[in-house]
Design a protein around this motif. Structure first.
Motif, PDB file in Angstrom:
ATOM      1  N   ASP A 257       0.860  -1.187   0.000  1.00 20.93           N
ATOM      2  CA  ASP A 257       0.000   0.000   0.000  1.00 20.93           C
ATOM      3  C   ASP A 257       0.901   1.243   0.000  1.00 20.93           C
ATOM      4  O   ASP A 257       1.186   1.855   1.031  1.00 20.93           O
ATOM      5  N   LEU A 258       1.371   1.618  -1.195  1.00 25.98           N
ATOM      6  CA  LEU A 258       2.309   2.736  -1.323  1.00 25.98           C
ATOM      7  C   LEU A 258       1.669   4.081  -0.993  1.00 25.98           C
ATOM      8  O   LEU A 258       2.346   4.995  -0.519  1.00 25.98           O
ATOM      9  N   VAL A 259       0.350   4.210  -1.224  1.00 25.18           N
ATOM     10  CA  VAL A 259      -0.329   5.483  -0.938  1.00 25.18           C
ATOM     11  C   VAL A 259      -0.302   5.764   0.564  1.00 25.18           C
ATOM     12  O   VAL A 259       0.055   6.868   1.015  1.00 25.18           O
ATOM     13  N   LYS A 260      -0.687   4.738   1.356  1.00 29.08           N
ATOM     14  CA  LYS A 260      -0.687   4.927   2.812  1.00 29.08           C
ATOM     15  C   LYS A 260       0.745   5.033   3.363  1.00 29.08           C
ATOM     16  O   LYS A 260       0.981   5.741   4.341  1.00 29.08           O
ATOM     17  N   LEU A 261       1.679   4.333   2.701  1.00 35.71           N
ATOM     18  CA  LEU A 261       3.072   4.425   3.129  1.00 35.71           C
ATOM     19  C   LEU A 261       3.599   5.847   2.926  1.00 35.71           C
ATOM     20  O   LEU A 261       4.287   6.400   3.796  1.00 35.71           O
ATOM     21  N   GLU A 262       3.267   6.442   1.789  1.00 34.96           N
ATOM     22  CA  GLU A 262       3.696   7.816   1.508  1.00 34.96           C
ATOM     23  C   GLU A 262       3.069   8.789   2.502  1.00 34.96           C
ATOM     24  O   GLU A 262       3.732   9.690   3.043  1.00 34.96           O
ATOM     25  N   GLU A 263       1.775   8.597   2.761  1.00 35.72           N
ATOM     26  CA  GLU A 263       1.068   9.459   3.713  1.00 35.72           C
ATOM     27  C   GLU A 263       1.686   9.329   5.114  1.00 35.72           C
ATOM     28  O   GLU A 263       1.887  10.330   5.809  1.00 35.72           O
ATOM     29  N   TYR A 264       1.988   8.091   5.501  1.00 36.46           N
ATOM     30  CA  TYR A 264       2.570   7.839   6.817  1.00 36.46           C
ATOM     31  C   TYR A 264       3.971   8.479   6.926  1.00 36.46           C
ATOM     32  O   TYR A 264       4.326   9.059   7.954  1.00 36.46           O
ATOM     33  N   PHE A 265       4.728   8.403   5.852  1.00 34.54           N
ATOM     34  CA  PHE A 265       6.088   8.963   5.853  1.00 34.54           C
ATOM     35  C   PHE A 265       6.065  10.479   6.087  1.00 34.54           C
ATOM     36  O   PHE A 265       6.782  10.994   6.936  1.00 34.54           O
ATOM     37  N   TYR A 266       5.237  11.180   5.326  1.00 37.38           N
ATOM     38  CA  TYR A 266       5.213  12.649   5.435  1.00 37.38           C
ATOM     39  C   TYR A 266       4.525  13.150   6.699  1.00 37.38           C
ATOM     40  O   TYR A 266       4.883  14.213   7.226  1.00 37.38           O
ATOM     41  N   SER A 267       3.572  12.402   7.208  1.00 38.72           N
ATOM     42  CA  SER A 267       2.848  12.882   8.391  1.00 38.72           C
ATOM     43  C   SER A 267       3.541  12.512   9.694  1.00 38.72           C
ATOM     44  O   SER A 267       3.426  13.235  10.691  1.00 38.72           O
ATOM     45  N   LYS A 268       4.275  11.423   9.715  1.00 33.56           N
ATOM     46  CA  LYS A 268       4.883  10.948  10.962  1.00 33.56           C
ATOM     47  C   LYS A 268       6.414  11.008  10.933  1.00 33.56           C
ATOM     48  O   LYS A 268       7.033  11.710  11.732  1.00 33.56           O
ATOM     49  N   ILE A 269       7.006  10.296   9.987  1.00 32.55           N
ATOM     50  CA  ILE A 269       8.472  10.162   9.980  1.00 32.55           C
ATOM     51  C   ILE A 269       9.153  11.484   9.661  1.00 32.55           C
ATOM     52  O   ILE A 269      10.104  11.887  10.334  1.00 32.55           O
ATOM     53  N   LYS A 270       8.665  12.186   8.648  1.00 31.23           N
ATOM     54  CA  LYS A 270       9.274  13.458   8.253  1.00 31.23           C
ATOM     55  C   LYS A 270       9.170  14.491   9.367  1.00 31.23           C
ATOM     56  O   LYS A 270      10.117  15.250   9.623  1.00 31.23           O
TER      57      LYS A 270
END
Length: 429
Positions: A257-270
């Motif tokens: 699920d690349l869409v949720k992975l991208e969302e998770y990266f920018y909202s949490k990890i970044k």
């Protein structure tokens, strides 16, 4: 004894008072010399007339006028009292010591007034020279507080009054040689005792000051230890969060699920990465500073600055094992500078503080830069005695800081304000 000198000619009186006013000028470092000398000469020129009217009380009037005149230039009444009282006391002391010396010499010249005046004046100038040298040494090694200056002012003023009363009694109490000799021994002995008492007082106050500074040092070290414990706890929490982050990423990858992975990266990890960048890593170079007392106050103040939302960063690119200066002075100076920097940066939007340590041409340079309001007072106003942006009699202004650094021979301070940026540089030479 001074009374007998005056009775033999008013020119001796002129020499006596002229030397006293010259010594006050020499010890005080008064800048506006022309006006000082003008007022001094004007007053000294009328002392012979005053002496015919009020006799030895002229010396008391000289003391009062000298205190007022000195206060006009040095702006501190306690300092004016010390300068004036000590200058006159040294002359009296030198005169009586000279009289005792000449009384032991069996020579026709030893009984002459000219000999007594010449020897007394030479001894007076010698004592003043020694006092100036001792003062310069003391200023480098001892922190001069207002309390010490006031205590010195009280001691010197009381001593002057005591001497003056003795001279008055000697002048109007008759011509008894026995009494005169007793007064000579008393004044010389009392003078030596006063010097001893002052040295003991100076020593005890310095020990008290050093003890308080060591206590403050321990407070800073404790705060530094608390900061380390806090960082250790945060690091453990981050390690736990990091494991959870990896598990979350693994789940998204398994599900492709690349869409949720991208969302998770920018909202949490970044976001977490940005927070780390703004805080801990910007203070990481504190590890290069191996002087614990300085490291502790820097860690404490800069962590406080970050907690207040101020963009804070320290740069120490090379290891600093030792600093060739009084660490107590540097800790106090940095404390004042950083407190003022935090106060200024906190009052504006997007405030910043930058601290840097580096060596340049065998000098250690400490630079603290902070943003400040465009309405910050001019530099000459900030340097005024007692000035503080926190209001009257509050905070530590540049005047206090400059006085602190001035008492240390190998530390220099440079201050600049330019377009809303306040820069202070301490150079250890």
């Amino acid at each position: 004894m001074l009374a007998y000198i005056v009775e033999n000619g008013f020119h001796y009186l002129f020499i006596q008072y002229s030397l006293i006013f010259l010594v006050i000028y020499f010890l005080s470092g008064i800048k506006k010399e022309r006006s000082y000398f003008l007022w001094s000469v004007l007053f000294i020129s009328i002392t012979p007339v005053l002496y015919t009217k009020i006799n030895l009380f002229t010396t008391g009037l000289v003391w009062l006028v000298a205190v007022i005149l000195t206060f006009v230039y040095v702006k501190k009444i306690n300092f004016a009292l010390v300068l004036t009282s000590v200058s006159i006391l040294l002359y009296i002391f030198a005169s009586y010591v000279s009289s005792l010396i000449l009384s032991l010499v069996d020579s026709p010249l030893s009984s002459g007034v000219d000999t007594l005046v010449i020897l007394g004046s030479m001894m007076y100038l010698f004592l003043v020279f020694i006092l100036k040298k001792i003062t310069m040494i003391v200023l480098k090694k001892v922190h001069i507080t207002e309390r010490l200056v006031w205590m010195t002012a009280f001691l010197s003023t009381i001593t002057f009054i005591s001497y003056f009363i003795i001279i008055i009694i000697e002048r109007f109490g008759g011509e008894s040689s026995t009494m005169g000799k007793a007064n000579e021994f008393f004044i010389v002995g009392y003078g030596l005792l006063s010097m001893l008492v002052f040295l003991v007082l100076l020593y005890s106050l310095q020990k008290e000051y050093a003890a308080k500074e060591k206590q403050q040092e321990m407070i800073y070290l404790k705060e530094y230890t608390d900061q380390l414990e806090k960082k250790h706890t945060e690091m453990r929490r981050f390690k736990h969060d990091y494991q959870n982050i990896l598990l979350s990423i693994e789940e998204y990858i398994k599900e492709q699920d690349l869409v949720k992975l991208e969302e998770y990266f920018y909202s949490k990890i970044k976001t977490a990465s940005t927070t780390i960048e703004k805080n801990d890593f910007k203070l990481s170079q504190l590890g290069n500073l191996k002087v614990n007392e300085l490291k502790s106050i820097l860690a404490n103040k800069l962590s406080t600055s970050q907690e207040l939302g101020i963009d804070t960063e320290v740069e120490i690119s090379e290891r600093i094992e030792a600093i060739e200066a009084d660490s107590i002075v540097l800790v106090r100076a940095l404390g004042i500078i950083l407190d003022n920097a935090i106060e200024a940066a906190e009052q504006i939007d997007n405030g910043m503080i930058r601290v840097a340590f580096f060596r340049k041409l065998n000098k250690l340079v400490i630079v603290v830069v902070n943003s400040c309001s465009k309405e910050t007072p001019k530099l000459f106003e900030l340097k005024k005695e007692g000035f503080s942006t926190k209001g009257e009699n509050r905070g530590m202004g540049l005047s206090n800081l400059e006085q602190l650094v001035a008492n240390t021979g190998n530390v220099m301070l440079d201050t600049k304000i330019d377009h809303g940026v306040f820069t202070q540089m301490l150079a250890v030479v």
